[in-house]
Design a protein around this motif. Sequence first.
Motif, short mmCIF file in Angstrom:
data_model
loop_
_atom_site.label_atom_id
_atom_site.label_comp_id
_atom_site.label_asym_id
_atom_site.label_seq_id
_atom_site.Cartn_x
_atom_site.Cartn_y
_atom_site.Cartn_z
N PRO A 1 0.84 -1.21 0.00
CA PRO A 1 0.00 0.00 0.00
C PRO A 1 0.87 1.25 0.00
CG PRO A 1 -0.02 -1.07 2.15
CD PRO A 1 0.78 -1.94 1.23
N PRO A 2 1.11 1.84 -1.17
CA PRO A 2 2.04 2.97 -1.28
C PRO A 2 1.66 4.17 -0.41
CG PRO A 2 1.45 2.17 -3.45
CD PRO A 2 0.59 1.45 -2.47
N GLU A 3 0.35 4.42 -0.26
CA GLU A 3 -0.07 5.57 0.52
C GLU A 3 0.36 5.43 1.98
OE1 GLU A 3 -2.60 3.43 -0.86
OE2 GLU A 3 -2.22 4.36 -2.79
N VAL A 4 0.28 4.23 2.51
CA VAL A 4 0.67 3.98 3.90
C VAL A 4 2.17 4.18 4.07
CG1 VAL A 4 0.72 2.26 5.75
CG2 VAL A 4 -1.27 2.42 4.25
N ILE A 5 2.94 3.67 3.12
CA ILE A 5 4.39 3.84 3.18
C ILE A 5 4.75 5.33 3.12
CG2 ILE A 5 6.58 3.37 2.00
CD1 ILE A 5 5.26 0.74 1.00
N ALA A 6 4.12 6.04 2.19
CA ALA A 6 4.41 7.47 2.03
C ALA A 6 4.07 8.24 3.30
CB ALA A 6 3.63 8.04 0.84
N THR B 1 3.85 7.02 6.40
CA THR B 1 4.70 6.56 7.50
C THR B 1 6.05 7.26 7.49
OG1 THR B 1 3.62 4.40 7.51
CG2 THR B 1 5.78 4.53 8.55
N TYR B 2 6.62 7.40 6.32
CA TYR B 2 7.97 7.98 6.21
C TYR B 2 7.97 9.41 5.69
CZ TYR B 2 9.55 3.30 7.22
OH TYR B 2 9.77 2.09 7.84
N GLN B 3 6.79 10.00 5.53
CA GLN B 3 6.64 11.37 5.03
C GLN B 3 7.39 11.57 3.71
OE1 GLN B 3 7.83 13.80 8.36
NE2 GLN B 3 5.94 13.37 9.47
N LEU B 4 7.09 10.68 2.75
CA LEU B 4 7.75 10.72 1.45
C LEU B 4 6.99 11.62 0.49
CD1 LEU B 4 8.51 6.91 0.94
CD2 LEU B 4 9.93 8.64 2.06
N THR B 5 7.74 12.28 -0.37
CA THR B 5 7.13 13.04 -1.45
C THR B 5 6.68 12.04 -2.52
OG1 THR B 5 9.18 13.27 -2.72
CG2 THR B 5 8.73 14.96 -1.03
N PRO B 6 5.82 12.45 -3.44
CA PRO B 6 5.42 11.54 -4.51
C PRO B 6 6.61 11.01 -5.32
CG PRO B 6 3.91 13.39 -4.42
CD PRO B 6 5.03 13.69 -3.45
N THR B 7 7.60 11.85 -5.56
CA THR B 7 8.77 11.42 -6.33
C THR B 7 9.61 10.42 -5.53
OG1 THR B 7 8.79 13.51 -7.51
CG2 THR B 7 10.78 12.17 -7.64
N GLU B 8 9.78 10.68 -4.25
CA GLU B 8 10.53 9.74 -3.40
C GLU B 8 9.82 8.38 -3.36
OE1 GLU B 8 12.44 13.06 -0.36
OE2 GLU B 8 10.58 12.02 0.18
N LEU B 9 8.51 8.41 -3.27
CA LEU B 9 7.75 7.16 -3.28
C LEU B 9 7.93 6.44 -4.61
CD1 LEU B 9 5.79 5.22 -1.90
CD2 LEU B 9 3.91 6.61 -2.82
N ARG B 10 7.90 7.17 -5.70
CA ARG B 10 8.09 6.58 -7.03
C ARG B 10 9.47 5.92 -7.13
NH1 ARG B 10 7.82 10.99 -10.39
NH2 ARG B 10 5.74 11.28 -9.54
#
Length: 110
Positions: free
Chosen positions: A37-42, A44-53
């Motif tokens: 679940p990408p949204e949960v990971i983002a 949890t770690y306060q990731l930007t959309p690019t960092e998540l990508r």
Amino acid sequence: MAHLLPLTSGARRRAGVAYRAAAAVFVRKAALEARSPPEVIARTYQLTPTELRVLLGIVEVGGVPELATTLGVAETTVKTHLGRLFVKTGTGRQADLVKIVAGFATPLSS
């Protein structure tokens, strides 16, 4: 995946005298779920959309050169985002990032 449901003596009597079943077994096909679940990971770690990508790209595509080609950016750009990912996740290796994503994976899907 199997579910085992014990039958009470009353349920066995209703099933008939010839049946001596003590339990019912329900089986269904299950598969490993590859996606996280990408949204949960983002969140949890306060990731930007690019960092998540970039994080998900490391898991799905592989190393920096391959990911840079896939994303259509320079390797240095991927390395910059990787550096930020390492800081935010408290890791220092790409393998550790893969472990984080795997830890968020839903183990079974139907």
